[in-house]
Structure formats: C-alpha cells, structure tokens
Motif scaffolding. Structure first.
Motif, short mmCIF file in Angstrom:
data_model
loop_
_atom_site.label_atom_id
_atom_site.label_comp_id
_atom_site.label_asym_id
_atom_site.label_seq_id
_atom_site.Cartn_x
_atom_site.Cartn_y
_atom_site.Cartn_z
N THR A 340 -30.10 10.03 11.03
CA THR A 340 -28.98 10.61 10.28
C THR A 340 -28.56 9.71 9.13
N VAL A 343 -30.66 10.19 5.87
CA VAL A 343 -30.39 11.36 5.02
C VAL A 343 -29.71 10.94 3.72
N GLN A 425 -26.48 14.82 9.76
CA GLN A 425 -27.02 16.14 10.06
C GLN A 425 -26.41 17.20 9.14
N ALA A 428 -27.87 16.86 5.68
CA ALA A 428 -29.25 17.36 5.65
C ALA A 428 -29.27 18.87 5.42
N PHE A 456 -37.08 16.12 7.44
CA PHE A 456 -35.96 16.21 8.38
C PHE A 456 -36.43 16.58 9.78
#
Length: 523
Positions: A340, A343, A425, A428, A456
């Motif tokens: 995470t 990202v 998350q 993303a 991802f």
C-alpha cells in the motif's frame, strides 16, 4: 530490532555474529547451537538418526521461539534457515537480515576440514561447488547482501556496523521563510537528543505506540517528554489534537520547544497541525515509520485532520523543520503494508519519474524482503519528485495539485468505507479511475491503466471495490480541493503526462466508475 546474519556455509556467520553482538552490547544467538542445546545432540547426530526433515522441523520451532521473545539480539542462522520462506518472513519482521556473500572457493577453504557439517558428508570440492551453484541464486535473492570476499571477520563486522549507522542522502526544500532539511539516516535506537542541536530545549515526542516494538525509543532524559498515541485515521481529529495541546501545555511547552513525531501519516499530520498552532507555532521534527509516510506524507507541510466525513479538511500549510528517514523502521511491516505504501511511489513515478515505476516492477521481490538499499532508492526518488513540486508551490495553487493524482476518488472511498480501507488501497483504485476518465476524454489510451492494474494485482491489491457510485460522486464534490469554479481533477495525458482539468461532465465520471466500483459486491 534484531540483527539477523545468514549466508552459505563457510561465510563465517557465527563468528561475525558474535563480533557484531559484542560491539552492540547485545546477546548473540545461533540457531544451530539452539537446536543442539534443546535436543542434547549434535547436528550430525540428528541428521544421522532422524534425518534432515526432522532437523528442519526443530529448526523452525527455534525460529518461532526467537521471534516470540527477542527484539534486541544478534542472530546467526544456519545456511538453509532463511531459504525457508516461513522462517524468512518470521525473522525479517523482527529485524534486519544481512546476507554474507563470498566466493565458493573461500567457503570451501573454511569448511573442508569440518567434521560436524552433515551436508558435507561425502562431498569433495566438485560436489561442494555444485551445491553452491544450486543455492547461489537463492542467496542472491535475499536482502542486504554484504560482499565479504578477502575480508577478515573483524572487517565484515565493521562493514555491518557501518551499514547500521550510515547517513546516505540529504537535501533541503525552501519556500519563503520555511525550510525542511531531509536526511536519510540509519540507526537502531532513537535518542531524541542526538537529532537536535540545542541540547537544553524541551523535547516532546508523540509516537505511534506500535513503534516501540519496531525500534527502541529512549526518553529517560531531562526535559524529554513522550506521549504514545493510537494511530488510526478515525483518531486524526480535533479531540486527538486537543489531547496533545493539553499535554504540551501541562508540561510547560515553550516557543523554543521541539515537537518530534514518530509514526506514519496520521501521527505526522497530527503533529504538524499541533506544532503549527500551539503558541502560534513551534519547531516540528518528523520521523516517518511507514513506507507510505516515507515516500509521500512526510514531506510537504500539508497538515490535515478529519472533521466528520470530511477528510483532512482542517489544517495548515507548515513545513517540518526536519524530516529524518530511517528505513530500519520498515522491518516490522507486513507485505501488504509495503504494497500500500508503494502506491504513492507509483503515483510519484507517473508524475515525474517513470523509471521509478520500472524499478518497483523489477525489484518487487527485494522490496518485499526489505532490501534497505532498494527501499532507500525508491523513497529517495519519490521524495525528489514531491520536493521539487512542493518547493515550487507550497500552498497548492497550481502545480502541486498534481500530487492529488488518484486522491479525489481515493479520499471519497476512505470516507465511504469509514476509513476501514487503507489509504494506499483507496489511492490505487483512484489512480485506475483517473486513468479511465482520461481515456473517456480521449487524453490517453488504456496502456498505462492496464500496466497499473497488473502491478497492483502483483502487490496484492484490489482493482475493483464496493461502493455506491452516486454517493461517491457526491463525496468527491465535497473534496477540500473543490472551488466555486468546480473540482480540479488530476488526469493523465499520453502527450503531456499528468495534467489538471476542471468541470468534468458528471455522466462521464459515473461511467468511468464502472471500471473500478462494483455496487453488487461487499468488500
């Protein structure tokens, strides 16, 4: 934080481990010796009587025991111990793994007369070299490799100790009268006085209470005060800020006091907000402890707290005086925490360093194994992108808006899910959404979005998530970046890279959500 030393047989793991432990004033553990102690039999006897499978099972129980109880020792492992994935994951979450690399001939010279190594039974030089060849690729896949060829054990220990206490990079960003000094420094214990010049001023440390398990924080000093906090996004609010204000005032905070924050984005935001408001502003030093914070939130001076359903809507623009990045904080993170965090690095790469995305794709295995040099390069390159933009536009009136790439839907998703999904998350999904909007506006083709979807998925992240599209559209309209002219939306253009566009048609925005938002699943 434990120090774990591994490598092929004959690399001197035990000898080097003892030397490092002696220099650090720590206990030394050897997994092979622990097996011998617990069974009352030599390793050779265990292999002869019960076989290697039994030994490996017992070795695994020793690793579990170490991980349950130890956080401040030096550990020398058996040659194959960390080639077992379960053992590696367990031990690497307690500390930093060093992999000793030497030529096979040097290793052979050290072990050829050994009678207690069952794997050497009936092996001549050719057989030993064949065994080395079988395992070489596996050891090359382990993190923090230390080339020891031609070095004495004392020099190898010195090399490891130097690795543990080095300053690898530094830069400054300046905006008007505000300045942040960013440094990348490695250390295994935090002594607050060591990071400030004024040895007399009061120091106030706010920290994520989980950090002390990852890295020792020493506060038993005069005029040093510490406050552990519950670092969750739902706690990033006025009540938590008020708790810190009261604590500072009760302990006699002064204008020359320094507030030191140790934690991820929540702690950094809270401390930045509090430091910029208490007594109209005191110095703030920040030590980020998550990859997400290191690659993004630690730098830039945007200090926001949540109010109701509105994320980061109360805050200030105030640069921390110092940001100190210690990658050893990352050793306790789970793989998903690293994913995470990556990202935001991907976002930075799309904005200003496409090679950074290449690096993440190529070195993902080493990233997950917490190879310090690789992690530092990713952090450094991401911060270079952000630092350049922040220095140009601290108050987000122009180019800095690009840093919100993926965040408009991302923040809406966080609010929709009551902050029960991670920021990484959510971003993303937001990045994939922004790329889809870009496609519908004929700014870009699908190549970048498909590349990110694949990345991802490799990171173990979702590429579709539950949500109600109409509600998410409403939440995006409440974004703190919205103006009377409408919402500035960050998009991607094949010809121009990351761009900002205003007043996008709502039907198109809803259509683009079909790519990433599923109203029929609950996740």
């Amino acid at each position: 934080m434990n120090i774990i030393i591994t490598g092929f047989m004959g690399t001197g793991k035990t000898t080097v481990g003892r030397l490092v432990a002696r220099q650090l004033g720590r206990f030394h553990l050897d997994t092979d010796r622990m097996v011998v102690s617990k069974t009352g039999k030599s390793i050779k006897s265990i292999f002869e009587q019960w076989g290697e499978t039994y030994f490996r099972r017992f070795e695994k129980s020793v690793v579990k025991e170490i991980c349950r109880h130890e956080r401040k020792v030096v550990i020398s492992t058996g040659g194959k111990t960390l080639l077992d994935e379960e053992n590696f994951i367990r031990l690497s979450e307690t500390g930093v793994v060093f992999t000793l690399i030497d030529s096979p001939l040097n290793c052979w010279e050290r072990v050829k007369k050994s009678f207690n190594r069952p794997l050497l039974k009936n092996l001549d030089l050719a057989g030993f070299l064949a065994l080395y060849g079988e395992r070489e690729k596996l050891y090359q896949g382990l993190p923090n490799k230390i080339n020891i060829e031609g070095l004495s054990p004392e020099k190898v220990a010195e090399k490891i100790l130097g690795f543990l206490a080095s300053k690898t990079n530094g830069f400054e960003i300046t905006q008007g009268r505000q300045k942040t000094v960013v440094s990348m420094q490695r250390f295994i214990s935090l002594k607050a006085r060591d990071i400030v010049e004024d040895k007399q001023t009061k120091l106030f440390i706010v920290y994520d209470k989980r950090v002390t398990r990852a890295l020792e924080i020493k506060t038993a000093e005069e005029k040093v005060y510490a406050l552990p906090l519950e670092a969750t996004d739902v706690n990033k609010n006025l009540q938590q800020a008020e708790k810190i204000w009261k604590w500072l005032l009760a302990n006699g905070v002064r204008r020359d006091s320094i507030l030191i924050s140790v934690g991820g984005g929540v702690i950094g935001d809270l401390a930045g907000f509090v430091s910029s408001t208490i007594l109209r502003g005191i110095k703030h030093f920040h030590l980020p402890t998550t990859l997400l914070a290191m690659v993004d939130s630690c730098l830039g001076g945007k200090n926001g707290i949540n109010y109701g359903d509105f994320k980061n809507c109360l805050g200030t623009f105030s640069l921390p005086e110092r940001v100190i990045i210690n990658p050893f904080f990352l050793h306790s993170l789970k793989t998903l925490d690293l994913s995470t965090g990556l990202v935001e690095a991907v976002k930075a790469g799309l904005i200003g360093d496409t090679g950074l995305v290449d690096l993440i794709e190529e070195k993902l295995d080493l990233i997950w194994k917490k190879d310090i040099t690789t992690l530092e390069e990713i952090i450094w390159r991401a911060l270079q992108v952000k630092g350049t933009i922040v220095e140009e536009d601290l108050y987000e009136t122009g180019n800095r808006k690009k840093l919100n790439f993926g965040h408009t839907l991302g923040h809406a998703l966080e609010a929709f899910h009551n902050y029960q999904i991670s920021h990484g998350q959510a971003v993303a999904i937001g990045l994939l959404y922004s790329l889809r909007v870009s496609e519908l506006l004929s700014l870009a083709d699908s190549a970048v979005r498909e590349r990110l979807k694949n990345l991802f998925l490799r990171l173990g992240l979702k590429i579709r998530i539950h949500g109600h599209r109409a509600e998410l559209l409403m939440l995006m309209g409440q974004d703190k970046k919205a103006t009377e002219q409408g919402l500035d939306f960050v998009l991607f253009s094949n010809s121009s890279g990351v761009i900002i566009k205003n007043n996008i048609d709502q039907k198109l925005m809803l259509e683009a959500m079909e790519e990433v938002i599923d109203e029929n699943i609950d996740n």
